[in-house]
Motif scaffolding. Structure first.
Motif, PDB file in Angstrom:
ATOM      1  N   GLU B 197      27.934  64.307  18.164  1.00 59.52           N
ATOM      2  CA  GLU B 197      28.304  63.238  18.776  1.00 59.52           C
ATOM      3  C   GLU B 197      29.452  62.558  18.199  1.00 59.52           C
ATOM      4  O   GLU B 197      30.339  62.132  18.917  1.00 59.52           O
ATOM      5  CB  GLU B 197      27.142  62.339  19.353  1.00 59.52           C
ATOM      6  CG  GLU B 197      25.923  62.888  20.285  1.00 59.52           C
ATOM      7  CD  GLU B 197      24.962  61.655  20.430  1.00 59.52           C
ATOM      8  OE1 GLU B 197      25.327  60.737  20.092  1.00 59.52           O
ATOM      9  OE2 GLU B 197      23.751  62.140  20.856  1.00 59.52           O
ATOM     10  N   PRO B 201      34.278  63.086  20.178  1.00 57.89           N
ATOM     11  CA  PRO B 201      35.420  62.170  20.450  1.00 57.89           C
ATOM     12  C   PRO B 201      36.785  62.884  19.950  1.00 57.89           C
ATOM     13  O   PRO B 201      37.679  62.647  20.703  1.00 57.89           O
ATOM     14  CB  PRO B 201      35.105  60.669  20.160  1.00 57.89           C
ATOM     15  CG  PRO B 201      33.508  60.966  20.075  1.00 57.89           C
ATOM     16  CD  PRO B 201      33.090  62.348  19.671  1.00 57.89           C
ATOM     17  N   ASP B 241      41.165  55.838  21.430  1.00 57.08           N
ATOM     18  CA  ASP B 241      40.120  56.121  22.374  1.00 57.08           C
ATOM     19  C   ASP B 241      39.054  56.769  21.694  1.00 57.08           C
ATOM     20  O   ASP B 241      37.767  56.313  21.792  1.00 57.08           O
ATOM     21  CB  ASP B 241      40.608  57.058  23.402  1.00 57.08           C
ATOM     22  CG  ASP B 241      41.396  56.361  24.260  1.00 57.08           C
ATOM     23  OD1 ASP B 241      41.698  54.776  24.290  1.00 57.08           O
ATOM     24  OD2 ASP B 241      42.199  56.917  25.341  1.00 57.08           O
ATOM     25  N   ALA B 242      39.002  57.568  21.038  1.00 57.52           N
ATOM     26  CA  ALA B 242      38.047  58.335  19.967  1.00 57.52           C
ATOM     27  C   ALA B 242      37.495  57.408  19.183  1.00 57.52           C
ATOM     28  O   ALA B 242      36.380  57.488  19.086  1.00 57.52           O
ATOM     29  CB  ALA B 242      38.688  59.549  19.424  1.00 57.52           C
ATOM     30  N   GLU B 245      34.834  55.266  20.997  1.00 58.30           N
ATOM     31  CA  GLU B 245      33.586  55.831  21.379  1.00 58.30           C
ATOM     32  C   GLU B 245      32.849  56.042  20.193  1.00 58.30           C
ATOM     33  O   GLU B 245      31.587  55.825  20.118  1.00 58.30           O
ATOM     34  CB  GLU B 245      34.212  57.528  21.802  1.00 58.30           C
ATOM     35  CG  GLU B 245      34.418  57.523  23.279  1.00 58.30           C
ATOM     36  CD  GLU B 245      34.412  59.063  23.658  1.00 58.30           C
ATOM     37  OE1 GLU B 245      33.524  59.900  23.213  1.00 58.30           O
ATOM     38  OE2 GLU B 245      35.212  59.203  24.462  1.00 58.30           O
ATOM     39  N   ALA B 248      31.009  52.816  19.648  1.00 51.21           N
ATOM     40  CA  ALA B 248      29.958  52.574  20.247  1.00 51.21           C
ATOM     41  C   ALA B 248      28.607  53.171  19.935  1.00 51.21           C
ATOM     42  O   ALA B 248      27.690  52.861  19.658  1.00 51.21           O
ATOM     43  CB  ALA B 248      30.378  52.942  21.839  1.00 51.21           C
TER      44      ALA B 248
END
Lengths: 268, 268
Positions: B197, B201, B241-242, B245, B248
């Motif tokens: 996971e 990203p 953006d990666a 992620e 998060a």
């Protein structure tokens, strides 16, 4: 059965080997242990793989990637470092570089001005402290025999300090059953997303990856061999399917199943 | 500008630092260099990160994960080891443990019975060889001054031997533009598939992951902090953006952008 491990007597390797073998012999390096088992001169070896504070024992990983041996069992040994010397009047602290690293905060706080010198093993530092009153050792407190005293116990930086060992044997003894498996993968190629592709076959089958370690292939900077530990035995369909996918990805390189095995935890 | 690096004069760190700074000062450890820059006592530092044969310099990685510094540039330095002594009549070989490791095959072949002793740096081994005719050093051939001779050149095990250094500065100097970026991720949690996971990203956005290194978090065995290098600057939308992620995913831990930077390659 006799097991070959890192000597001399009194190392943590010795503690690990004593738990799995009737008798223990000693070698001077991880490479020598793997070579002795790969060549058939010894039937069992015990090598440290990873410590919870200092990380991988890279010499062991590189020797396992190169050698024709199987991993038969893993042994988790709690590390309890003591400061050992003839008296408080020591001038330098010696131990294995990993033990010095694991006790860094303690030494910085209590002995900031004392020299720290790496030697080949924790047990070697005990021998040196026995010969020389100016030297303190860091090793398991059981080593403080004869004129040596335990000056302080549990000096490791964290209570959760454990070392993981592999019990190794000849490739013919490799097993497919066990709660864990270790693979070494040399992809032989490199492209964006490669590492992800190597991990997906396990994730797609809900196989837990417990560890991924990259080691240099030696070919060029940025080119790696991967050591992968998963929580599944190769006797399970899902593991064999995942392995087949990885072998296809690494068709220009190689994949080695070092073995499937169970875990033994030693008490303190 | 002055750069602090691993001394004494003549180390490969010195060669790297000379290429990026007007003057060079010396410290005794990677941790000391990172601490000096993090505390503002020094404005620039140069630390070795990775060698193409021996792998990561774990002390540097751990210091970067702990310290408040930024990576400003990477410098790739070719490693050309020479065997240096007063004469052929030496009895032991000393050098930094990585240099000894990088010359293992050469030493096994030509000097199998000669003791090998690790010292703090390649340059320190040259000092020792200058003082003591029984000691040979492994270091760059430029170190063979005064009574010292170069007994053999290019003794490293592979021609592709290079070391990668980071130029570091205070966090305020961190840049978002560059061909590469380095992140340190402590997920703060562990579950099956977590590592995958954390990589997705980047892969989803065609960002090439050039390196992934796990270091122990120190909390317990099997719990890691990840050092991630990618070929993209944080000034690109896809990288931001990666990163969002990944932040998060690591909401119970932390993610640190050490910086975006370009690469400088030194000639031999």
């Amino acid at each position: 059965m006799d097991a070959l491990t890192l000597g001399p007597e009194g190392t943590y390797s010795h503690r690990a080997a004593s738990a799995v073998a009737d008798s223990v012999s000693f070698a001077e390096s991880m490479t020598a242990i793997v070579d002795a088992v790969a060549s058939g001169r010894h039937t069992r070896g015990v090598v440290p793989i990873e410590n919870s504070i200092e990380g991988s024992v890279t010499e062991s990983l590189d020797a396992l990637a190169a050698g024709q041996v199987a991993v038969l069992e893993e042994v988790i040994v709690p590390i309890r470092h003591a400061l050992i010397a003839q008296s408080e009047a020591f001038e330098s602290v010696e131990s294995h570089s990993q033990a010095l690293g694991q006790s860094r905060e303690y030494l910085d706080r209590h002995y900031p001005d004392v020299d720290r010198d790496p030697v080949a093993s924790t047990a070697r530092s005990v021998e040196r402290a026995r010969e020389d009153a100016s030297i303190a050792a860091i090793a398991h407190p059981d080593n403080a025999t004869d004129a040596l005293q335990v000056l302080d116990t549990d000096i490791q930086d964290r209570d959760s300090n454990v070392t993981r060992f592999f019990v190794i044997g000849p490739s013919d003894d490799r097993r497919d059953a066990g709660s864990k498996s270790t693979f070494v993968v040399d992809p032989g190629v490199d492209h964006p997303g490669l590492l992800l592709e190597l991990l997906e076959p396990f994730a797609d089958r809900d196989i837990n990856l417990t560890r991924l370690e990259s080691r240099p292939s030696g070919r060029e900077l940025g080119d790696y061999v991967f050591h992968v530990d998963v929580e599944a035995g190769l006797n399970e369909d899902r593991t064999r399917d995942a392995l087949a996918e990885i072998e296809a990805l690494a068709s220009d390189g190689w994949v080695r199943h070092l073995g499937s095995y169970d875990t033994r935890r030693l008490d303190e």
